[in-house]
Design a protein around this motif. Structure first.
Motif, PDB file in Angstrom:
ATOM      1  N   SER A   1      66.820 -78.273  87.176  1.00 54.95           N
ATOM      2  CA  SER A   1      67.536 -76.876  86.918  1.00 54.95           C
ATOM      3  C   SER A   1      67.018 -76.058  88.103  1.00 54.95           C
ATOM      4  N   PHE A   2      67.877 -75.162  88.227  1.00 56.14           N
ATOM      5  CA  PHE A   2      67.565 -74.218  89.802  1.00 56.14           C
ATOM      6  C   PHE A   2      66.371 -73.833  89.579  1.00 56.14           C
TER       7      PHE A   2
ATOM      8  N   TYR B   1      70.738 -70.832  98.010  1.00 59.36           N
ATOM      9  CA  TYR B   1      71.317 -69.930  97.320  1.00 59.36           C
ATOM     10  C   TYR B   1      70.637 -68.611  97.066  1.00 59.36           C
TER      11      TYR B   1
ATOM     12  N   TYR C   1      77.369 -69.873  89.619  1.00 60.70           N
ATOM     13  CA  TYR C   1      76.380 -71.195  89.406  1.00 60.70           C
ATOM     14  C   TYR C   1      74.910 -70.460  89.300  1.00 60.70           C
ATOM     15  N   LEU C   2      74.678 -69.727  89.908  1.00 62.50           N
ATOM     16  CA  LEU C   2      73.526 -68.797  89.739  1.00 62.50           C
ATOM     17  C   LEU C   2      73.184 -68.078  88.295  1.00 62.50           C
TER      18      LEU C   2
ATOM     19  N   GLY D   1      65.179 -77.762  92.585  1.00 65.41           N
ATOM     20  CA  GLY D   1      66.147 -77.363  91.752  1.00 65.41           C
ATOM     21  C   GLY D   1      67.308 -76.876  92.616  1.00 65.41           C
ATOM     22  N   GLU D   2      66.963 -76.441  93.772  1.00 62.10           N
ATOM     23  CA  GLU D   2      68.129 -75.789  94.697  1.00 62.10           C
ATOM     24  C   GLU D   2      69.106 -77.027  95.033  1.00 62.10           C
ATOM     25  N   PRO D   3      70.463 -76.792  94.657  1.00 65.22           N
ATOM     26  CA  PRO D   3      71.403 -77.946  94.972  1.00 65.22           C
ATOM     27  C   PRO D   3      71.546 -78.407  96.414  1.00 65.22           C
TER      28      PRO D   3
ATOM     29  N   GLN E   1      72.399 -70.588  85.760  1.00 64.55           N
ATOM     30  CA  GLN E   1      70.989 -70.944  85.773  1.00 64.55           C
ATOM     31  C   GLN E   1      70.052 -70.061  85.482  1.00 64.55           C
TER      32      GLN E   1
ATOM     33  N   HIS F   1      64.536 -64.859  90.088  1.00 63.35           N
ATOM     34  CA  HIS F   1      65.969 -65.292  90.152  1.00 63.35           C
ATOM     35  C   HIS F   1      66.962 -64.198  90.178  1.00 63.35           C
TER      36      HIS F   1
ATOM     37  N   THR G   1      69.375 -63.649  93.576  1.00 66.25           N
ATOM     38  CA  THR G   1      70.738 -64.022  93.626  1.00 66.25           C
ATOM     39  C   THR G   1      71.378 -62.406  94.075  1.00 66.25           C
TER      40      THR G   1
END
Lengths: 87, 413
Positions: free
Chosen positions: B163-164, B277, B327-328, B96-98, B331, B381, B385
Motif C-alpha cells: 500500500s502507498f 506521487y 490513486y492517492l 509503497g510508491e508505485p 490510498q 499523505h 497529495t
C-alpha cells in the motif's frame, strides 16, 4: 516522515499551550469548535480547523481554560494540551 | 571535518580496495555473501561515537524521502542507549510508491550491504532488537542472505503490505506491532518513543547500505563522488516504456542525466515528475537542473526517494495528474477526516479540469481544497497529495488555461 507539519512560523503571540488534534480519533463532533469558537472553525465536513495551523494549534492564556474543557469533553478523546515550548 | 581514525582502525591492508566511480551499492555484482565479502571485505566494528562523527562528516542524508541527516537520528537514539528501554532499529524497505523500485532492487542485488548497515546501526545504539521490513519479493532475498551468515540470525524479518503508505514511519511501527500498516497519531519522535514505546531508530534500507560503506571507507571517500549538497551516490528509479529501471548515480546529477543513465531519452518528455506521487513536476526546459533540494525547491520538488517519472510528449499532464490524484485518494488509510473527505474531492475537481469541463472556478477550488487538507492528518499523505496537485497547476498552467478554453496542449481531448 515523522513529526507534524508546521504551517506557519509566525506563531500566535502569547501562546502558552499547544492543542494537539489526533485526526485518527476525531470524527468531527464539533464540541471543541463551540468551546473554542474564537480559535477553531469547522471545515465543510465538520472537522475542527484553525486557520493557518494543522494538527498543533497555539492556545493563549485566555483560551487555556476552554481548551482544557475541550480536551476533557471531547467524546472521541482526540485532543491533548501541552505547555508550549518556551522562547 | 573527517576523522581518518575510523577507517585506519577498522580497515586491514589485506581488505579489498574501496569501490571507485559511481558503482558502489551494486559493486559486488551478485547478491551472495561470497561476492559481497570479496568486494567489500569483512564487516567493520567501529567505535560508536566515531561512526556517528564519520556519518556526519560524510553528510549522509536519509534516502527514504525526507532527507533527514542520518547521523542525527543515530545520535538521538544513542542518547537513549543504556536506559531501561533498549533501542530498537528498523530497516525500512517498504516501497509503497508505485513509481519506486530502488529499495526492492537494492535488497535483491545487495542484501548483505543492507544487513551490514542494520548491524552497524544496531551496534552503534546498543540495540537488542533489529527488524527489516519490506515487501514480499525483497523479503525472500533478504531471508536467503541472512541464512548465509551467522551474525544476521537475530534480525527479525517483517513483510510490508503493498500500500502507498506502508512505509510511513508510524505505519511501519504499527505494522510491526499490530499487523496493520496504518499511520498513527504521534507527538514525539520515534527515537524517543517508537515500537512498543521504546526508542526506535528507523532508517531507509538504502541509507543503511551507505552507512555500511561509510563505516568501511570513511567520509572523504563517500564525498569523493557527488556534489557538495548531495554527496555520495544515490539510487534513482526511472520510468521507461517497458517498466521501472533502477540506477546508481552521483548525487546532484541533473534530471536529464539521471534519465539518460537509465537508458531513457529525456527529450521524449514534456515534463518529469520528480520525487514520486508526493513530488512535483519539472517541465522539459528545466531538466538540466541538478537533483538537489535547492535547485528543485521552486517546483515544489526534491530528490526525495529518487523517483523520476517522465511524461511522454503528446500526453496530457492534467490527465496524468488527475489519475495519480485519484490513486492517492484511494490510498488514504481512512482514519483522518480531512484526508478521507478532502482527497477524493480534490481528485474529483482536478479530474473535472482535466476532462475539459470549462468552469473557470476549478483551479481556485483545487487550491482551496489543497489548503484545507494540508497539515491536517496524522501522516503527511494529505500534505504530499496537496503539494502534488498544486505543482500540477503551476507546471501545467498553460494547459490549465487551454483546458478552460476548450482544448488541450498535451494532444488528447
Amino acid at each position: 516522515m515523522s513529526g507534524q507539519t508546521r504551517l506557519t512560523t509566525g506563531a500566535r503571540a502569547a501562546a502558552t499551550h499547544t492543542l494537539h488534534i489526533d485526526w485518527t480519533a476525531c470524527d468531527g463532533r464539533g464540541l471543541c469548535t463551540e468551546l473554542l469558537a474564537g480559535l477553531l472553525d469547522r471545515d465543510e465536513w465538520g472537522y475542527p480547523r484553525a486557520l493557518g495551523y494543522g494538527s498543533d494549534v497555539p492556545v493563549s492564556a485566555a483560551e487555556e481554560e476552554a481548551a482544557w474543557d475541550a480536551v476533557a469533553l471531547c467524546p472521541r478523546q482526540a485532543l491533548s494540551l501541552r505547555a508550549a515550548p518556551r522562547g | 571535518m573527517s576523522t581518518p581514525t575510523l577507517t585506519a582502525a577498522t580497515r586491514a591492508v589485506t581488505d579489498p580496495p574501496a569501490p571507485a566511480g559511481t558503482r558502489r551499492l551494486f559493486a559486488a555484482g551478485a547478491p551472495d555473501l561470497a561476492h559481497h565479502a570479496a568486494t567489500f571485505g569483512p564487516l567493520p566494528h567501529p567505535d560508536s561515537a566515531a561512526l556517528v562523527d564519520e556519518v556526519q562528516a560524510a553528510g549522509l542524508a536519509g534516502r527514504g524521502g525526507a532527507a533527514f541527516p542520518a547521523w542525527r537520528k543515530i545520535a538521538s537514539a544513542q542518547k537513549r542507549a543504556g536506559t531501561r528501554d533498549r533501542v530498537v532499529v528498523i530497516g525500512n524497505g517498504a516501497e509503497g510508491e508505485p513509481m519506486s523500485a530502488k529499495d526492492a532492487t537494492l535488497l535483491q542485488r545487495a542484501p548483505h550491504l543492507v544487513i551490514d548497515g542494520l548491524l552497524l546501526a544496531g551496534a552503534a545504539v546498543g540495540a537488542t532488537e533489529l527488524y527489516l521490513y519490506t515487501g514480499a519479493a525483497a523479503l525472500a532475498s533478504v531471508r536467503a542472505a541472512t541464512l548465509e551468515r551467522s551474525d544476521a540470525r537475530g534480525i527479525v524479518l517483517r513483510e510490508a503490505p503493498d500500500s502507498f503508505i506502508s512505509g510511513e514511519a508510524s505505519a511501519v511501527i504499527h505494522s510491526i506491532e499490530k499487523g496493520r500498516a496504518i499511520p498513527r497519531d504521534h507527538v514525539v519522535r520515534l527515537t524517543t518513543s517508537g515500537l512498543r514505546g521504546r526508542p526506535t531508530l528507523l532508517h531507509n534500507v538504502e541509507t543503511l547500505a551507505h552507512l555500511a560503506l561509510v563505516a568501511r571507507y570513511g567520509a572523504d571517500w563517500f564525498r569523493s563522488v557527488g556534489s557538495r549538497e548531495e554527496p555520495g551516490t544515490r539510487l534513482f528509479t526511472v520510468r521507461a516504456p517497458d517498466g521501472l529501471r533502477v540506477i546508481e548515480a552521483a548525487g546532484g546529477v541533473s534530471i536529464a542525466e539521471a534519465v539518460s543513465l537509465a537508458g531513457v531519452d529525456p527529450r521524449g518528455f514534456s515534463a518529469v515528475l520528480v520525487g514520486g506521487y508526493h513530488g512535483g513536476w519539472v517541465r522539459s526546459e528545466h531538466l538540466g537542473r541538478p537533483l538537489t533540494r535547492e535547485a528543485l525547491q521552486e517546483f515544489g520538488a526534491a530528490p526525495g526517494a529518487g523517483i523520476l517519472m517522465g511524461l511522454p510528449v503528446g500526453s496530457c499532464g492534467l490527465t496524468a495528474a488527475a489519475q495519480i490524484a485519484r490513486y492517492l485518494a484511494s490510498q488514504s488509510a481512512r482514519q483522518c477526516g480531512p484526508c478521507v473527505n478532502g482527497l477524493p474531492e480534490l481528485a474529483s475537481v482536478l479530474t473535472r479540469l482535466a476532462s475539459g469541463r470549462r468552469d473557470p472556478g476549478l483551479p481556485a477550488e483545487v487550491r482551496r481544497l489543497a489548503g484545507i487538507v494540508t497539515g491536517r492528518g496524522s501522516c503527511h499523505h494529505p500534505d504530499g497529495t496537496a503539494r502534488f496537485v498544486l505543482s500540477t497547476l503551476t507546471a501545467f498552467a498553460d494547459d490549465v488555461e487551454a483546458h478552460l478554453a476548450g482544448h488541450c496542449l498535451g494532444g488528447a481531448a
